[in-house]
Each structure stands twice: as structure tokens, then as C-alpha cells.
Design an enzyme around this catalytic site. Structure first.
Site, short mmCIF file in Angstrom:
data_model
loop_
_atom_site.label_atom_id
_atom_site.label_comp_id
_atom_site.label_asym_id
_atom_site.label_seq_id
_atom_site.Cartn_x
_atom_site.Cartn_y
_atom_site.Cartn_z
N HIS A 50 0.81 -1.22 0.00
CA HIS A 50 0.00 0.00 0.00
C HIS A 50 0.85 1.28 0.00
O HIS A 50 0.46 2.28 0.62
CB HIS A 50 -0.97 0.00 1.19
CG HIS A 50 -1.52 -1.36 1.50
ND1 HIS A 50 -2.30 -2.05 0.59
CD2 HIS A 50 -1.37 -2.17 2.57
CE1 HIS A 50 -2.61 -3.23 1.10
NE2 HIS A 50 -2.06 -3.33 2.29
N CYS A 51 1.99 1.24 -0.68
CA CYS A 51 2.89 2.42 -0.77
C CYS A 51 3.24 2.97 0.61
O CYS A 51 3.29 4.19 0.80
CB CYS A 51 2.26 3.54 -1.60
SG CYS A 51 1.85 3.08 -3.27
N ALA A 52 3.40 2.10 1.59
CA ALA A 52 3.64 2.60 2.95
C ALA A 52 4.68 1.72 3.65
O ALA A 52 4.37 0.98 4.58
CB ALA A 52 2.33 2.64 3.73
#
Ligand SMILES: Cc1ncc(COP(=O)(O)O)c(C=O)c1O
Length: 380
Positions: A335-337
Site C-alpha cells: 500500500h505504498c507505505a
């Protein structure tokens, strides 16, 4: 198709949104602020109207301090790159999206910025005292997400804003998961810079977002070029908002965003939030009743975002089967995190993320839970 990926972008949009985009393309095709003719003036009014609606929503006194960008990522980049100087120290949370963490990593490597990541609190958010303890005489900025896009944890931004104000440090808030979902007031929360996407909780089209900057904050435009003002000069103007909106804006998208914001204010943040959280709670209880499911994040999360794993099954496999066999769209992986997954201990596995939206219904959540039970039975 059951769409449960609203934390990435909301879909479907309220009825008026696509109509507003179409009307703008069909009837106001001109470039705002780039000519004195009436179509250009009318296109300029589209932007002005959206600026006013957003300013009202976020408690911004002067709409001219709100600039439009294509998404939250561009707004965050403008904030960080227009503000920070070599030697500055920045305090961030362990829940930041890569939109915040990556530009800071580059500034750290290339421009001598120092960054402190405060530890996660036992509740899965951050403790405001830990933020205060991380401040140094060189701290210029506290930069934090308002809500985690992985766990749905909401950070105590109001308390952090009070700490920032007490120490004379600026506060940049990434409202990607909370704009249009939770109340935000830049004055009472002491937010100096607020980055937000238009295409998530505000129900605008993709390609919309923005940044609010307090009038006392000195910011350099990250992108320079044509602004439609002072065109005779080679020096880039610093006037707001023109100086921060170089190039032709996404006028049709912003018309759609304004319709989305109008939907939010007319429906009411409370009504939207209550419905989304009821779906999220139904999902969480269903997951907790299943054997071999690990749900992440705070029990009392107040964002409609839930991450989990079926023990022993890769998150991408689960999402792939949901998509291919059950026509259910959820997101899997990281999740791009990257920072958030390090904090959760899921940096090797990722998670399956489900994010219900206002237009989902209980049956769709029940269908997802039934599909997950079937996947467990077949795979485990
Ligand atoms: C917390 C957070 N910050 C930033 C972003 C980036 O938003 P955008 O895709 O509008 O650039 C996202 C997107 O998912 C997000 O969840």
C-alpha cells in the site's frame, strides 16, 4: 464487481460529479486566467468556486491560500521541497505513506535534512509526548499523516498541532485518508500546511488534489512557469495562488471535485462516516470470528480501512483470488507505505486491505466474508 478499495480512490462517484466534468468540457472549454475573454473568465470562476467550497470545508479563512495539484503526492512534494532548507530537522510518524517518506528520504540524502521517525504508540498511532520529545532546536517541521492508509489508525493531530504551536514548529498534515471523512479545521488544529487528494473522500475525479498553506508560511514554488499573471516578466511571481499553480490546471477535474465536495457537505460528514464505519465494523467483527485471520491496527480505528492476513496465505494470492473468482476488488501488498509495514511487522508479507465506501452495502461485506471463508477452506 464489488469495489472495496476506496482508500485508493473512491468509486463510484456521486451522480453530479461526472456531469460537472462533462459540463465544464462541453461549455467552458477555455483556459482559466489565460485570457480576458468571457470563456476564460468563466473557467476561472470554476476554480474560484471550488477553492471557496474547500476553504469552507477545512476552515480556511482566505481561499487564495489553497492551491490545486493533481493529487496529494504533488501537494506534499510542493510543501516539503518548497519549505525545507539544509540543516532543517523534520519529525514524522511511523505510519507515513511513501508520498511523505520518499521525498524526505531524498532530501535527507541530497540536501542535508535530518528526519526523526517517532516510535508507534502501543495503541497503534503516535503518542503526542513522543512527538514533543523528538523536537530539537533545529526542528522546522512536524509532518504527519492524519490517518494510516494501512490500519485506519487516526493520529492525534489536534494535540500535535498544539505542540507544534507551543514550540514554534510548522505542522504539515497529510489528509489523504481523512479529507471528506473526518472534520478538519486548520485554525483550531494549528495546521500550517494541509495536503489532500480530491479523488478519495472528497469524491472528485482522479487528477485532483490540493495544498493549503498558512499565509505566514514562506514557501517557494516547486514548479515554475506560466501562471497567466505578470506574463511580461521572466521572474516567477510569488502571488497566491497563481505562483503555485503553474501550467494549465485540470479545470474539468476541479469542477468535478467541487461537485464532490458539495455532495460531502450536503450529505454531511457525520452521515457518510457513520455509514462507512458501520460497514467497516461489520467486516472487522466477521474477520475476528474467523479462525486463522490476523487483523492489524487499533480495535477502535475510526477510519473505514481494515488490514488483515489469512495466516499462511500470501496477501497477493488472497486479493488475486478475490478478484478472479469472486469479482471483489481489494488491495494487497504494501500500500505504498514501507514505514507503516515496518511498524506493524508486515514488511515481508504485506496485508490485504479492505476499504468500504459510502456506496457499499452490508451484503457486499457479507459476500466478501463468505468468499474469504471459502478461500480459507480450499487453501488451508
Ligand atoms: C496516507 C496517504 N498519503 C498520500 C497518498 C497519496 O495520495 P495521491 O494518490 O492522491 O497522491 C495516499 C494514497 O493512497 C495515502 O493513503
Amino acid at each position: 464487481m464489488i469495489y472495496l478499495d476506496n482508500a485508493a480512490t473512491t468509486w463510484p462517484k456521486p451522480e453530479g460529479v461526472s456531469q460537472a466534468v462533462k459540463d465544464c468540457i462541453d461549455m467552458l472549454g477555455a483556459n482559466p486566467g489565460r485570457g480576458g475573454h468571457r470563456l476564460s473568465v468563466q473557467a476561472g470562476e470554476v476554480l474560484a468556486k471550488a477553492r471557496r467550497s474547500l476553504a469552507d470545508l477545512f476552515g480556511i479563512r482566505d481561499p487564495q491560500n489553497l492551491f490545486f495539484y493533481a493529487n496529494a503526492t504533488q501537494a506534499i512534494n510542493q510543501a516539503l521541497k518548497g519549505l525545507l532548507q539544509p540543516g532543517d530537522h523534520v519529525v514524522i510518524s511511523p505510519w507515513e505513506h511513501n508520498a511523505m517518506a520518499r521525498p524526505l528520504e531524498t532530501l535527507k540524502k541530497e540536501c542535508g535534512i535530518r528526519v526523526t521517525v517517532v516510535p508507534p504508540s502501543p495503541q497503534g498511532t503516535v503518542d503526542p509526548l513522543a512527538v514533543e520529545e523528538a523536537l530539537t532546536p533545529d526542528t522546522r517541521l512536524i509532518a504527519m499523516t492524519h490517518g494510516s492508509n494501512v490500519t485506519g489508525a487516526v493520529l492525534p493531530i489536534e494535540e500535535i498541532g498544539a505542540i507544534a504551536a507551543k514550540h514554534g514548529v510548522l505542522l504539515l498534515v497529510d489528509a489523504a485518508q481523512t479529507a471528506g471523512v473526518l472534520p478538519i479545521d486548520v485554525e483550531t488544529m494549528n495546521i500550517d500546511l494541509l495536503a489532500f487528494p480530491g479523488h478519495k473522500g472528497l469524491f472528485g475525479p482522479q487528477g485532483t488534489g490540493g495544498l493549503y498553506v498558512h499565509p505566514d508560511v514562506k514557501l517557494e514554488p516547486w514548479i515554475q512557469g506560466g501562471t497567466g499573471s505578470r506574463s511580461e516578466s521572466l521572474d516567477h511571481p510569488s502571488a497566491r495562488p497563481d505562483g503555485f499553480e503553474s501550467g494549465t490546471p485540470n479545470t474539468p477535474g476541479i469542477a468535478g471535485l467541487e461537485a464532490g465536495v458539495r455532495f460531502v457537505t450536503q450529505t454531511g460528514l457525520d452521515t457518510i462516516h457513520r455509514k462507512e464505519m458501520a460497514l467497516n465494523d461489520r467486516l472487522r467483527s466477521g474477520l475476528q470470528e474467523m479462525d486463522g485471520v490476523r487483523v492489524y491496527g487499533p480495535e477502535d480505528s475510526s477510519l473505514p480501512v481494515t488490514s488483515f492476513n489469512l495466516e499462511g496465505v500470501d496477501s497477493l494470492t488472497v486479493a488475486g483470488i478475490l478478484d478472479q473468482h469472486f469479482e471483489i476488488a481489494v488491495r494487497a501488498g504494501f500500500h505504498c507505505a514501507a514505514l507503516a509495514h515496518r511498524s506493524l511487522g508486515t514488511d515481508k508479507t504485506g496485508t490485504v486491505r479492505v476499504s468500504p465506501g459510502y456506496f457499499n452495502c452490508e451484503k457486499e461485506i457479507d459476500d466478501l466474508l463468505a468468499a474469504l471463508r471459502e478461500i480459507r477452506e480450499v487453501l488451508l
